[in-house]
Write an enzyme that holds these catalytic residues in place. Structure first.
Site: not given
Ligand code: FAD
Length: 304
Positions: A130, A133-134
């Protein structure tokens, strides 16, 4: 019989449980693995509004405690068979039968894996599924992203805003994603595209140090030094449970923003439904919408 069965104790399912319990309904949540769903597997979340940074396990624990303290009952049992067609919704977990007046399906989706050496071992240590997300953890670093669809292209552009260089690995000689995204990626100076290439190994001792790739046409192999490998080869929904009862589209349960399915009293929330953005915040939002609409449905039964 309870008012509502929720299948899956991820962010969507537990948010639904919170809303339904607060509306005064009896709620049973079935969870086949661990509460928190995909979030429980992420070391850090820093894009959930009003929570600047939180460990995935702590986030999951908070969700679980909030839902159970409000009265939802979580049973650690996987739903193995359902009959959602009648007014009494039946859900089996092995031999055990659960019955409810309404059901919210919140069984999530799984990121497809590359299935190459090093992937499992370095997952969460530089291997991520992701970028949204990261990606921010790789500011100023060199990363790689694998895939060629819209998600991979969007992720490559997102990473390029943060990273020094982004290597995009794609197994074909052109992208499957939209032209506008493909053009933007091709024009981006700090994205290096490796066409006709597949990943063969993710290397590194305790964190990612490189990605080995091979050209499918020439057989040429190389290892690119990177500190992060992002995998964007698709999400895999698993909706065999409801096949033949709920309408599916590319494996996802078909539903709009109201989270209603083709069956009365059956709602769907989170990553498992047809939608554009699969994140914690959108899963939680679906959970709330599905629960409020399930509550309206339950009230309509009571009024009959
Ligand atoms: C590594 C990683 C990091 C991520 N980081 C972020 C982030 O930082 N920010 C962000 O917004 N999003 C992030 N995401 C995405 C986010 O986690 C998902 O969008 C979100 O969890 C979806 O919630 P959900 O409840 O729909 O599904 P899930 O989280 O997938 O939960 C579904 C639950 O249902 C259970 N289940 C499945 N089938 C059954 C069954 N038959 N019976 C009972 N239970 C069942 C599963 O075990 C699971 O617990 C990340 C995802 C991953 C994989």
């Amino acid at each position: 019989m309870v008012d509502l069965i929720v299948i899956g104790a991820g962010p969507a399912g537990l948010s639904a449980a919170i809303y339904a319990a607060r509306a005064g309904h009896t709620v049973t949540v079935l969870e086949e693995l661990v509460f928190g769903g995909q979030v429980a597997t992420t070391p850090e979340v820093e894009n959930y509004p009003a929570i600047r940074k939180i460990d995935g396990v702590e986030f999951s624990m908070n969700l679980y405690n909030q839902a159970t303290e409000l009265g939802a009952k979580v049973e650690f049992a996987g739903a193995t068979k359902v009959d959602l067609t009648g007014p009494v919704k039946q859900v089996w977990a092995g031999e055990t039968l659960y019955e409810a007046k309404a059901v919210i399906l919140a069984n999530g989706a799984k990121r497809r894996k590359l299935d190459v050496p090093g992937e499992e071992r370095l997952s969460g240590k530089g291997v991520s599924y992701c970028a949204t997300c990261d990606g921010a953890f790789y500011r100023g670093k060199v990363t790689a992203i694998v895939g060629g669809g819209n998600t991979a292209l969007e992720d490559a552009l997102f990473l390029a805003n943060n990273c020094e260089t982004v290597h995009l690995i794609h197994r074909r000689d052109s992208f499957r994603g939209s032209k506008i995204l493909s053009d933007a990626v091709i024009a981006r100076k700090n994205i290096v595209i490796h066409y006709d290439s597949i990943p063969t190994e993710i290397v590194g001792e305790s964190t990612v140090e490189g990605l080995s790739i091979s050209n499918v046409k020439t057989g040429a192999a190389e290892t690119i030094p990177v500190s992060g490998v992002f995998v964007a080869v698709g999400l895999a929904p698993d909706n065999h449970l409801v096949e033949g009862q709920l309408e599916l589209e590319n494996g996802y349960v078909k539903a709009g923003e109201d989270c209603a399915t083709n069956l009365p009293g059956v709602f769907v929330a989170g990553d498992t439904r047809t939608k554009a953005v699969r994140q914690i915040v959108t899963a939680a939002s679906d959970g709330a919408v599905a629960a409020v609409n399930a509550s309206t449905y339950l009230s309509s039964l009571a009024a009959e």
